[in-house]
Design an enzyme around this catalytic site. Structure first.
Site, PDB file in Angstrom:
ATOM      1  CD  GLU A 225      -2.713  -1.280   2.501  1.00 56.62           C
ATOM      2  OE1 GLU A 225      -2.322  -0.629   3.500  1.00 56.62           O
ATOM      3  OE2 GLU A 225      -3.701  -2.041   2.532  1.00 56.62           O
ATOM      4  CD  GLU A 345      -4.093  -6.375   2.692  1.00 51.81           C
ATOM      5  OE1 GLU A 345      -4.805  -5.602   3.403  1.00 51.81           O
ATOM      6  OE2 GLU A 345      -2.860  -6.343   2.707  1.00 51.81           O
TER       7      GLU A 345
END
Length: 420
Positions: A225, A345
């Site tokens: 991320e 995710e």
């Protein structure tokens, strides 16, 4: 569910391998890092730290893998591979730990166990695969495990351990994803771009060399991320600077892997947008036009108030708006253009609401499957903490704590078997 088990049985028979595990009621009450904070921890590796870790490794730590190159790999595209992936599981808060202050076992595994989870075992991976997951994502933090510039040499014992965990699933015929997770050196600022790209290339060149003989079942994911931590745009999708630098580091990753040997010129590679953001960030991802082995990675805990907000509601309320919008965007931006996507995710934390989560999972996974997008459950090993409880399969027993939730995901991903 029977269809999924039949497919799994055929795969096992073909490989001459057995899967084991079960589903029951597991508990694991330890604190884990917040999902929104899981990229912010970590300390810079030093030559001294690397030397200490090297000294801890013994000859017994060395792991050797038998090559398994698929001679037809060069004929495969990313879409071919993603079409074979149905549903996945993250072994989170383990190899991605960034400190060793809470280590509970021998020093050589101090990082792996630092956040309260046990060392990953073959038995646990078998249980995950037996539950029906056919891809395992292994978040890995490399920081603290490599030397400073200019070589950025990764500690061999750490590479050995990562490879060993990869093989727990890879040798069973499952797909495996490894990435760079909680790194503090790849922040997306222009003044960091050159150094971050250099470091990205150096590290991935070493990883690619280690795994060059693996076939299409091993997928590399550039980074997790990447974002401007602690700023107003950290979780809102970024800005022009952030988009540009993330695209640059993604490209450095792609070039490093493609320039390495073995199967790597044909390796399936995953790249995220800024923050792996599923709203604004995905609109600014640059994909090389001449590479059909690229997969887009997004993270989406939707709807946020139900799925990720610890202070949010526990009722699903058939709130489909955010999920519907996500799937429409993924289809328009990527799928319709022949670019596959994996939701790396996703999840809905436990709020003593398994039946609500099961209904949510049925809708979410079905909506993603309808456009050909596999979902990978974020499991952080936490069950009854004050934080984000995403535990599903107990790391110690291999038992599933929420069988109805698991069944819902499997039925949606593999098909319920109503036509049997």
């Amino acid at each position: 569910m029977r269809r999924r088990k039949i497919i799994a049985a055929v795969l096992v028979a073909a490989l001459g391998l057995g899967l084991m595990g079960g589903c029951g009621n597991g508990t694991n009450a330890f604190d884990t890092q917040s999902a929104e904070e899981k990229g912010s921890a970590g300390t810079e590796a030093t030559a001294q730290g690397v030397a200490e870790e090297t000294e801890e490794a013994s000859e017994e730590d060395t792991y050797v893998k038998t090559p398994n190159i698929n001679p037809e790999m060069e004929d495969l595209t990313a879409m071919d591979v993603v079409n074979e992936i149905k549903i996945g599981f993250n072994i989170g808060n383990t190899l991605d730990s960034t400190n060793d202050k809470l280590a509970r076992v021998e020093p050589s595994f101090k990082f792996e166990t630092a956040w309260g989870n046990p060392k990953v075992s073959q038995e646990f991976v078998d249980a995950v695969l037996d539950a029906g997951f056919n891809v395992i994502r292994i978040p890995v933090t490399w920081e603290n495990h490599f030397a400073p510039a200019p070589d950025y040499t990764i500690v061999e014992s750490w590479l050995d351990r990562v490879q060993e965990v990869v093989d727990y699933a890879y040798n069973k015929g499952a797909y495996v994803i490894i990435n760079m997770h909680h790194e503090d050196w790849n922040y997306p600022y222009y003044d960091n771009e050159e150094t971050a790209c250099e470091e990205m290339a150096a590290l991935w060149s070493q990883i690619a060399e280690r795994f060059k003989d693996y076939d299409e079942h091993l997928i590399f994911e550039a980074q997790n991320e990447p974002r401007k931590v602690g700023t107003s745009v950290e979780w809102t999708g970024g800005d022009q600077e952030g988009w540009d630098v993330v695209n640059a580091t993604n490209l450095a990753f792609i070039n490093a892997v493609r320039d390495s040997g073995g199967s790597n010129p044909y390796r399936m590679l995953m790249i995220p947008g800024y923050g792996a953001n599923s709203t604004v960030g995905i609109q600014h991802i640059e994909v090389p036009e001449d590479d059909d082995r690229i997969i887009i990675s997004v993270h989406a805990y939707e709807p946020y108030d139900f799925a990720l907000n610890t202070a949010g509601r526990s009722e699903w309320n058939n709130d489909t708006t955010a999920i519907d919008t996500l799937m429409e965007d993924l289809k328009t931006l990527f799928i319709d253009k022949g670019i596959p996507v994996i939701i790396g995710e996703f999840g809905a934390m436990n709020k003593d609401n398994e039946s609500e989560r099961a209904e949510w999972a049925t809708y979410y996974v079905s909506a993603a499957a309808a456009i050909g997008v596999p979902c990978i459950w974020w499991d952080n090993g936490a069950y009854n903490t004050s934080g984000e409880n995403f535990g599903l399969i107990d790391r110690n027993t291999g038992e599933c704590a929420y069988p109805d939730l698991l069944q819902a995901m499997m039925d949606a991903a593999w098909g319920s078997g109503d036509d049997e």
